[in-house]
Design an enzyme around this catalytic site. Structure first.
Site, mmCIF file in Angstrom:
data_model
loop_
_atom_site.group_PDB
_atom_site.id
_atom_site.type_symbol
_atom_site.label_atom_id
_atom_site.label_comp_id
_atom_site.label_asym_id
_atom_site.label_seq_id
_atom_site.Cartn_x
_atom_site.Cartn_y
_atom_site.Cartn_z
ATOM 1 N N GLY A 11 5.993 2.181 -9.412
ATOM 2 C CA GLY A 11 6.494 0.968 -8.757
ATOM 3 C C GLY A 11 6.081 -0.295 -9.488
ATOM 4 O O GLY A 11 5.584 -1.250 -8.892
ATOM 5 N N SER A 13 8.000 -2.479 -11.120
ATOM 6 C CA SER A 13 9.042 -3.494 -11.328
ATOM 7 C C SER A 13 8.640 -4.862 -10.779
ATOM 8 O O SER A 13 8.991 -5.896 -11.352
ATOM 9 C CB SER A 13 10.348 -3.051 -10.653
ATOM 10 N N GLY A 15 5.733 -7.122 -7.780
ATOM 11 C CA GLY A 15 4.531 -7.115 -6.942
ATOM 12 C C GLY A 15 3.277 -6.629 -7.636
ATOM 13 O O GLY A 15 3.029 -6.929 -8.800
ATOM 14 N N ASP A 66 11.406 7.746 -10.240
ATOM 15 C CA ASP A 66 11.627 7.597 -8.803
ATOM 16 C C ASP A 66 10.651 8.568 -8.147
ATOM 17 O O ASP A 66 10.747 9.785 -8.350
ATOM 18 C CB ASP A 66 13.076 7.970 -8.460
ATOM 19 N N SER A 144 -3.550 2.241 -0.954
ATOM 20 C CA SER A 144 -3.348 2.428 0.483
ATOM 21 C C SER A 144 -3.113 1.057 1.089
ATOM 22 O O SER A 144 -2.294 0.268 0.606
ATOM 23 C CB SER A 144 -4.576 3.144 1.066
ATOM 24 N N TYR A 158 4.323 3.088 9.050
ATOM 25 C CA TYR A 158 3.676 2.681 7.783
ATOM 26 C C TYR A 158 2.210 3.105 7.820
ATOM 27 O O TYR A 158 1.699 3.686 6.861
ATOM 28 C CB TYR A 158 3.807 1.167 7.617
ATOM 29 N N ALA A 160 0.901 5.472 9.558
ATOM 30 C CA ALA A 160 0.834 6.934 9.457
ATOM 31 C C ALA A 160 0.956 7.374 7.991
ATOM 32 O O ALA A 160 0.241 8.273 7.538
ATOM 33 C CB ALA A 160 1.945 7.566 10.295
ATOM 34 N N SER A 161 1.858 6.713 7.240
ATOM 35 C CA SER A 161 2.035 7.104 5.832
ATOM 36 C C SER A 161 0.771 6.812 5.023
ATOM 37 O O SER A 161 0.386 7.579 4.140
ATOM 38 C CB SER A 161 3.254 6.402 5.217
ATOM 39 N N LYS A 162 0.102 5.696 5.346
ATOM 40 C CA LYS A 162 -1.106 5.343 4.590
ATOM 41 C C LYS A 162 -2.319 6.131 5.081
ATOM 42 O O LYS A 162 -3.190 6.475 4.283
ATOM 43 C CB LYS A 162 -1.358 3.826 4.674
ATOM 44 N N THR A 193 3.571 -10.735 -2.194
ATOM 45 C CA THR A 193 4.389 -9.970 -3.142
ATOM 46 C C THR A 193 5.776 -9.887 -2.497
ATOM 47 O O THR A 193 5.934 -10.283 -1.333
ATOM 48 C CB THR A 193 3.856 -8.522 -3.330
HETATM 49 N N1 LIG Z 1 1.562 -6.796 -0.489
HETATM 50 C C1 LIG Z 1 0.789 -6.408 0.477
HETATM 51 O O1 LIG Z 1 0.398 -7.196 1.350
HETATM 52 C C2 LIG Z 1 0.284 -4.990 0.522
HETATM 53 C C3 LIG Z 1 -0.871 -4.718 1.270
HETATM 54 C C4 LIG Z 1 -1.368 -3.437 1.314
HETATM 55 C C5 LIG Z 1 -0.745 -2.431 0.588
HETATM 56 N N2 LIG Z 1 0.389 -2.710 -0.126
HETATM 57 C C6 LIG Z 1 0.996 -1.603 -0.871
HETATM 58 O O2 LIG Z 1 1.091 -1.979 -2.228
HETATM 59 C C7 LIG Z 1 2.114 -1.220 -2.862
HETATM 60 C C8 LIG Z 1 3.000 -2.156 -3.690
HETATM 61 O O3 LIG Z 1 3.643 -3.055 -2.822
HETATM 62 P P1 LIG Z 1 3.895 -4.583 -3.217
HETATM 63 O O4 LIG Z 1 3.190 -5.401 -2.215
HETATM 64 O O5 LIG Z 1 3.631 -4.811 -4.642
HETATM 65 O O6 LIG Z 1 5.465 -4.719 -2.855
HETATM 66 P P2 LIG Z 1 6.786 -4.668 -3.778
HETATM 67 O O7 LIG Z 1 6.798 -5.809 -4.719
HETATM 68 O O8 LIG Z 1 7.907 -4.495 -2.818
HETATM 69 O O9 LIG Z 1 6.580 -3.369 -4.648
HETATM 70 C C9 LIG Z 1 6.919 -2.087 -4.218
HETATM 71 C C10 LIG Z 1 7.268 -1.293 -5.440
HETATM 72 O O10 LIG Z 1 7.486 0.076 -5.044
HETATM 73 C C11 LIG Z 1 8.651 0.482 -5.713
HETATM 74 N N3 LIG Z 1 9.301 1.632 -5.087
HETATM 75 C C12 LIG Z 1 9.791 1.757 -3.836
HETATM 76 N N4 LIG Z 1 10.327 2.983 -3.674
HETATM 77 C C13 LIG Z 1 10.187 3.633 -4.858
HETATM 78 C C14 LIG Z 1 10.543 4.910 -5.345
HETATM 79 N N5 LIG Z 1 11.188 5.796 -4.574
HETATM 80 N N6 LIG Z 1 10.208 5.248 -6.623
HETATM 81 C C15 LIG Z 1 9.583 4.368 -7.421
HETATM 82 N N7 LIG Z 1 9.234 3.128 -7.026
HETATM 83 C C16 LIG Z 1 9.540 2.768 -5.765
HETATM 84 C C17 LIG Z 1 9.564 -0.730 -5.763
HETATM 85 O O11 LIG Z 1 10.519 -0.505 -6.779
HETATM 86 P P3 LIG Z 1 12.050 -1.024 -6.774
HETATM 87 O O12 LIG Z 1 11.989 -2.306 -7.539
HETATM 88 O O13 LIG Z 1 12.806 0.029 -7.488
HETATM 89 O O14 LIG Z 1 12.457 -1.188 -5.335
HETATM 90 C C18 LIG Z 1 8.536 -1.791 -6.127
HETATM 91 O O15 LIG Z 1 8.292 -1.815 -7.498
HETATM 92 C C19 LIG Z 1 2.871 -0.489 -1.733
HETATM 93 O O16 LIG Z 1 2.420 0.854 -1.676
HETATM 94 C C20 LIG Z 1 2.417 -1.228 -0.481
HETATM 95 O O17 LIG Z 1 2.438 -0.403 0.660
HETATM 96 C C21 LIG Z 1 0.905 -3.961 -0.182
#
Ligand SMILES: NC(=O)c1ccc[n+]([C@@H]2O[C@H](COP(=O)([O-])OP(=O)(O)OC[C@H]3O[C@@H](n4cnc5c(N)ncnc54)[C@H](OP(=O)(O)O)[C@@H]3O)[C@@H](O)[C@H]2O)c1
Length: 298
Positions: A11, A13, A15, A66, A144, A158, A160-162, A193
């Site tokens: 992931g 791309s 964030g 993916d 997580s 969400y 539950a998944s984490k 993000t």
């Molecule tokens: N930001 C927060 O506040 C926060 C807090 C705690 C945990 N997290 C966790 O941090 C992680 C990253 O999230 P983020 O905040 O950086 O948000 P984000 O910018 O939406 O990033 C999510 C990334 O996951 C990718 N993704 C989704 N489904 C996928 C798949 N089937 N295969 C490959 N890549 C996939 C997306 O790719 P595409 O561009 O292809 O959609 C994107 O690059 C997540 O696991 C999230 O639960 C975030």
């Protein structure tokens, strides 16, 4: 282990994943930045990352992955190993937030969330572990969330998944320690993000409308999260510190958060209880970290 590591990130791309890529590569670590559809929906992100890598001579390689597709995960891991000869760190980052009253989440939505946030890391770990076991070293990192330790109404699936990811990552840490492989969990709080824009909403709105004032909870939670979100670079800096911590000295869990909800207390208590569980089952010695010592063969 060479201090410059080979890191595979899911992931990448946008964030966190994108920031981890840049932050680690700037410190000389070789990064395989994986993402869905690099030639299509992520083409703009790819060209930005490539332009940056070229301008600043950063060791970044982009691969398609993916995490919901076994074959796609396998191809990316094989390509990374073919290029770099090893994988030192796999960062399970890909994931998304599903928001809404739990009754309004369809089984198909729940299945897709688990397929990404939980089974994604299962696929990646199964693909990289034979290489790490051959190397007799490696780090499985799991992104997580604070929501992997506490529960928010309207975030039940969400969470539950984490929670599922946390359980798996912890079990891996016990089983892999004797082979010099660490499994670590990072629990970020809310950070700025694209995650908020990418949030999927519970589909069965007809159910939601019958909940009275409670139906406002998802909007309240989302507003509270996005209005208190911190600078995501803090999370990337934490990842860098963790992967540069010597083998055997890493913690199982790390928290990085703009707000202190008291999660450290849960983790400290959990560590004490887990230690006595392992002792009670006579597993304390089997689950100790042993540098570079292979048990069995791959
Ligand atoms: N930001 C927060 O506040 C926060 C807090 C705690 C945990 N997290 C966790 O941090 C992680 C990253 O999230 P983020 O905040 O950086 O948000 P984000 O910018 O939406 O990033 C999510 C990334 O996951 C990718 N993704 C989704 N489904 C996928 C798949 N089937 N295969 C490959 N890549 C996939 C997306 O790719 P595409 O561009 O292809 O959609 C994107 O690059 C997540 O696991 C999230 O639960 C975030």
């Amino acid at each position: 282990m060479n201090s410059k590591q080979v890191v595979l990130i899911t992931g990448s791309s946008t964030g966190f994943g994108r920031l981890f890529t840049e932050t680690l590569a700037r410190k000389g670590h070789t990064v395989f930045a994986t993402m869905r559809d690099p030639g299509g929906r992520n083409a703009k992100n790819v060209s930005e990352i490539r332009a940056l890598a070229e301008k600043d001579s950063l060791p970044i390689h982009i691969l398609e992955m993916d995490v919901t597709d076994d074959a796609s995960v396998g191809r990316a891991v094989d390509a990374a190993v073919a290029k770099a000869g090893r994988i030192d760190v796999a960062i399970n980052n890909a994931g998304y937030f599903l928001s809404g009253l739990e009754e309004a989440v369809t089984t198909e939505q729940a299945r897709h969330l688990m397929d990404t946030n939980f089974l994604g890391p299962v696929r990646v770990n199964r693909a990289v572990l034979p290489h790490m076991r051959r190397q007799r070293s490696g780090v499985l990192m799991h992104i997580s969330s604070g929501a992997g330790r506490v529960i928010l109404p309207s975030g039940g699936f969400y969470c539950a998944s984490k929670f599922a990811l946390e359980a798996l990552a912890e079990a891996y840490s016990y089983e892999l320690a004797a082979q010099g492989i660490e499994s670590v969990i990072l629990e970020p709080g809310q950070y700025e993000t694209p995650v908020f824009g990418n949030t999927v909403k519970a589909a069965d709105e007809a159910r939601t409308t019958t909940y009275g004032a409670v139906r406002e909870i998802p909007a309240k939670v989302n507003a509270a999260l996005s209005s208190t979100a911190g600078n995501a670079q803090d999370v990337a800096d934490a990842v860098l510190r963790i992967i540069e911590t010597p083998a055997g000295e890493k913690q199982l869990r790390y928290i990085v958060s703009p707000q202190d909800f008291g999660l450290n207390e849960i983790n400290a208590l959990s560590k004490r209880v887990q230690t006595s569980v392992l002792e009670a089952f006579g597993l304390a010695d089997d689950t100790k970290f042993r540098k570079g010592k292979a048990v069995g063969s791959v």
